[in-house]
Every structure is written in structure tokens, then in C-alpha cells.
Design a protein around this motif. Structure first.
Motif, PDB file in Angstrom:
ATOM      1  N   UNK A 105       0.848  -1.188   0.000  1.00 38.29           N
ATOM      2  CA  UNK A 105       0.000   0.000   0.000  1.00 38.29           C
ATOM      3  C   UNK A 105       0.885   1.239   0.000  1.00 38.29           C
ATOM      4  N   UNK A 106       0.483   2.217  -0.807  1.00 37.94           N
ATOM      5  CA  UNK A 106       1.239   3.469  -0.890  1.00 37.94           C
ATOM      6  C   UNK A 106       0.283   4.625  -0.633  1.00 37.94           C
ATOM      7  N   UNK A 107       0.662   5.515   0.264  1.00 41.39           N
ATOM      8  CA  UNK A 107      -0.097   6.736   0.502  1.00 41.39           C
ATOM      9  C   UNK A 107       0.902   7.868   0.676  1.00 41.39           C
ATOM     10  N   UNK A 108       0.887   8.791  -0.271  1.00 44.93           N
ATOM     11  CA  UNK A 108       1.817   9.917  -0.250  1.00 44.93           C
ATOM     12  C   UNK A 108       1.040  11.221  -0.350  1.00 44.93           C
ATOM     13  N   UNK A 109       1.504  12.216   0.342  1.00 46.71           N
ATOM     14  CA  UNK A 109       0.931  13.552   0.229  1.00 46.71           C
ATOM     15  C   UNK A 109       2.084  14.528   0.090  1.00 46.71           C
ATOM     16  N   UNK A 110       1.955  15.374  -0.909  1.00 48.25           N
ATOM     17  CA  UNK A 110       2.984  16.385  -1.117  1.00 48.25           C
ATOM     18  C   UNK A 110       2.337  17.748  -1.238  1.00 48.25           C
ATOM     19  N   UNK A 111       3.080  18.765  -0.919  1.00 50.73           N
ATOM     20  CA  UNK A 111       2.518  20.103  -1.005  1.00 50.73           C
ATOM     21  C   UNK A 111       3.560  21.126  -1.359  1.00 50.73           C
ATOM     22  N   UNK A 112       3.083  22.213  -1.873  1.00 47.93           N
ATOM     23  CA  UNK A 112       3.951  23.343  -2.209  1.00 47.93           C
ATOM     24  C   UNK A 112       3.218  24.614  -1.812  1.00 47.93           C
ATOM     25  N   UNK A 113       3.785  25.372  -0.893  1.00 49.05           N
ATOM     26  CA  UNK A 113       3.185  26.653  -0.497  1.00 49.05           C
ATOM     27  C   UNK A 113       3.602  27.729  -1.492  1.00 49.05           C
ATOM     28  N   UNK A 114       2.724  28.670  -1.722  1.00 44.21           N
ATOM     29  CA  UNK A 114       2.983  29.819  -2.599  1.00 44.21           C
ATOM     30  C   UNK A 114       3.425  29.406  -3.998  1.00 44.21           C
ATOM     31  N   UNK A 115       2.766  28.411  -4.546  1.00 42.25           N
ATOM     32  CA  UNK A 115       3.049  27.971  -5.905  1.00 42.25           C
ATOM     33  C   UNK A 115       2.584  29.052  -6.881  1.00 42.25           C
ATOM     34  N   UNK A 116       3.398  29.377  -7.872  1.00 46.30           N
ATOM     35  CA  UNK A 116       3.074  30.411  -8.849  1.00 46.30           C
ATOM     36  C   UNK A 116       3.121  29.817 -10.247  1.00 46.30           C
ATOM     37  N   UNK A 117       2.003  29.929 -10.971  1.00 49.98           N
ATOM     38  CA  UNK A 117       1.936  29.476 -12.368  1.00 49.98           C
ATOM     39  C   UNK A 117       1.715  30.705 -13.241  1.00 49.98           C
ATOM     40  N   UNK A 118       2.509  30.835 -14.283  1.00 45.61           N
ATOM     41  CA  UNK A 118       2.402  31.976 -15.197  1.00 45.61           C
ATOM     42  C   UNK A 118       1.780  31.510 -16.508  1.00 45.61           C
ATOM     43  N   UNK A 119       0.824  32.289 -17.025  1.00 45.32           N
ATOM     44  CA  UNK A 119       0.113  31.965 -18.265  1.00 45.32           C
ATOM     45  C   UNK A 119       1.047  31.990 -19.462  1.00 45.32           C
ATOM     46  N   UNK A 120       0.857  31.021 -20.341  1.00 46.54           N
ATOM     47  CA  UNK A 120       1.579  31.035 -21.616  1.00 46.54           C
ATOM     48  C   UNK A 120       0.937  32.063 -22.533  1.00 46.54           C
ATOM     49  N   UNK A 121       1.528  32.312 -23.660  1.00 44.18           N
ATOM     50  CA  UNK A 121       1.086  33.367 -24.565  1.00 44.18           C
ATOM     51  C   UNK A 121       0.090  32.904 -25.609  1.00 44.18           C
ATOM     52  N   UNK A 122      -0.338  31.633 -25.617  1.00 43.52           N
ATOM     53  CA  UNK A 122      -1.195  31.199 -26.704  1.00 43.52           C
ATOM     54  C   UNK A 122      -2.628  31.714 -26.595  1.00 43.52           C
ATOM     55  N   UNK A 123      -3.083  32.061 -25.415  1.00 43.24           N
ATOM     56  CA  UNK A 123      -4.402  32.654 -25.252  1.00 43.24           C
ATOM     57  C   UNK A 123      -5.557  31.703 -25.468  1.00 43.24           C
ATOM     58  N   UNK A 124      -5.292  30.479 -25.811  1.00 40.44           N
ATOM     59  CA  UNK A 124      -6.352  29.524 -26.105  1.00 40.44           C
ATOM     60  C   UNK A 124      -7.193  29.307 -24.855  1.00 40.44           C
ATOM     61  N   UNK A 125      -8.494  29.449 -25.010  1.00 44.51           N
ATOM     62  CA  UNK A 125      -9.408  29.234 -23.912  1.00 44.51           C
ATOM     63  C   UNK A 125      -9.643  30.447 -23.027  1.00 44.51           C
ATOM     64  N   UNK A 126      -8.986  31.565 -23.323  1.00 43.22           N
ATOM     65  CA  UNK A 126      -9.145  32.736 -22.478  1.00 43.22           C
ATOM     66  C   UNK A 126      -9.981  33.844 -23.131  1.00 43.22           C
ATOM     67  N   UNK A 127     -10.159  33.781 -24.419  1.00 37.98           N
ATOM     68  CA  UNK A 127     -10.849  34.856 -25.130  1.00 37.98           C
ATOM     69  C   UNK A 127     -12.049  34.261 -25.857  1.00 37.98           C
ATOM     70  N   UNK A 128     -13.202  34.888 -25.685  1.00 35.81           N
ATOM     71  CA  UNK A 128     -14.418  34.461 -26.384  1.00 35.81           C
ATOM     72  C   UNK A 128     -14.877  35.549 -27.307  1.00 35.81           C
TER      73      UNK A 128
END
Length: 128
Positions: A105-128
Motif C-alpha cells: 500500500x502506498x499513501x503519499x501527500x505532497x505540497x507546495x506553499x505559494x506555488x506560482x503558475x504563469x500563463x503562456x502566450x497562446x491565449x487559447x481558452x481565455x478569449x471568447x
């Protein structure tokens, strides 16, 4: 608000807004011709027809403008500076593959505080 082109009838979306402004700006001289032609029936009918034909053309032009502008925006828009930040926590649980006839049996928990993701430039899915 979504980027809505509208229709050739200029009854919705950007084409409607462009047409309404075009009518405000361009119809007064034609309306004046109608008002001044009240004494002559033929002249009044001709002036009314000219305004109706102009408005039909303005609707088509409004649609063409709206379609061109919105298609250009959707094709060429560059999205920058969008960032998402927060805490991330992931959990993994399950069993390993079978070894020597039994599972682990395997049970793992991992975490990252203050994770920052920056948007790519393709814009797909952001403009209607």
C-alpha cells in the motif's frame, strides 16, 4: 462580456452597436431630406427610399466591421501577465505492483506553499 459579432441584420452584438452609432452619425441629412420633401409626394418617397437603402448598407457595413475587428482580436491577441498563485496539495494512494506474491500500500501527500503558475502566450481558452 463575450466578443459577439452579431449578424448582417445588425440586430445583436458588435454589429448592432456599430450600426446604431452609424445611424446616429449618418442619418440626419437623409432625415432632413425627408422632412423637407413633405410637399412633394414623389420627392418624399425618394428620400425615404434613400434612407432605407442607406440603412440596409450600413447594416452590412456594420457586420463587416464587427466581423473583421473581432476576428482580428481573436487571431492576434496576446495575453501576458496572468498569474495564478496559491498553495498546492496532492495526494497519491494505491497499491504497488505485485512483488513476491503480495501488494504494498502506498499513501503519499505532497505540497507546495505559494506555488506560482504563469500563463503562456497562446491565449487559447481565455478569449471568447
Amino acid at each position: 462580456m463575450a466578443l459577439t459579432i452579431g449578424s448582417v441584420e445588425a440586430d445583436a452584438g458588435m454589429s448592432q452597436l456599430v450600426y446604431l452609432e452609424m445611424d446616429i452619425q449618418l442619418s440626419p441629412p437623409l432625415q432632413n431630406a425627408i422632412d423637407q420633401a413633405e410637399e412633394e409626394a414623389d420627392a418624399k418617397a425618394a428620400a425615404e427610399n434613400a434612407l432605407a437603402e442607406a440603412r440596409n448598407g450600413w447594416k452590412k457595413l456594420s457586420y463587416a466591421i464587427a466581423k473583421g475587428v473581432i476576428n482580428h482580436i481573436l487571431t492576434n491577441m496576446v495575453i501576458t501577465g496572468i498569474e495564478t498563485e496559491g498553495d498546492v496539495s496532492t495526494s497519491i494512494s494505491g497499491n504497488t505492483g505485485e512483488t513476491d506474491g503480495h501488494l504494498h500500500t502506498v499513501e503519499l501527500t505532497g505540497g507546495q506553499a505559494d506555488f506560482l503558475a504563469t500563463q503562456s502566450n497562446d491565449g487559447v481558452g481565455h478569449v471568447e
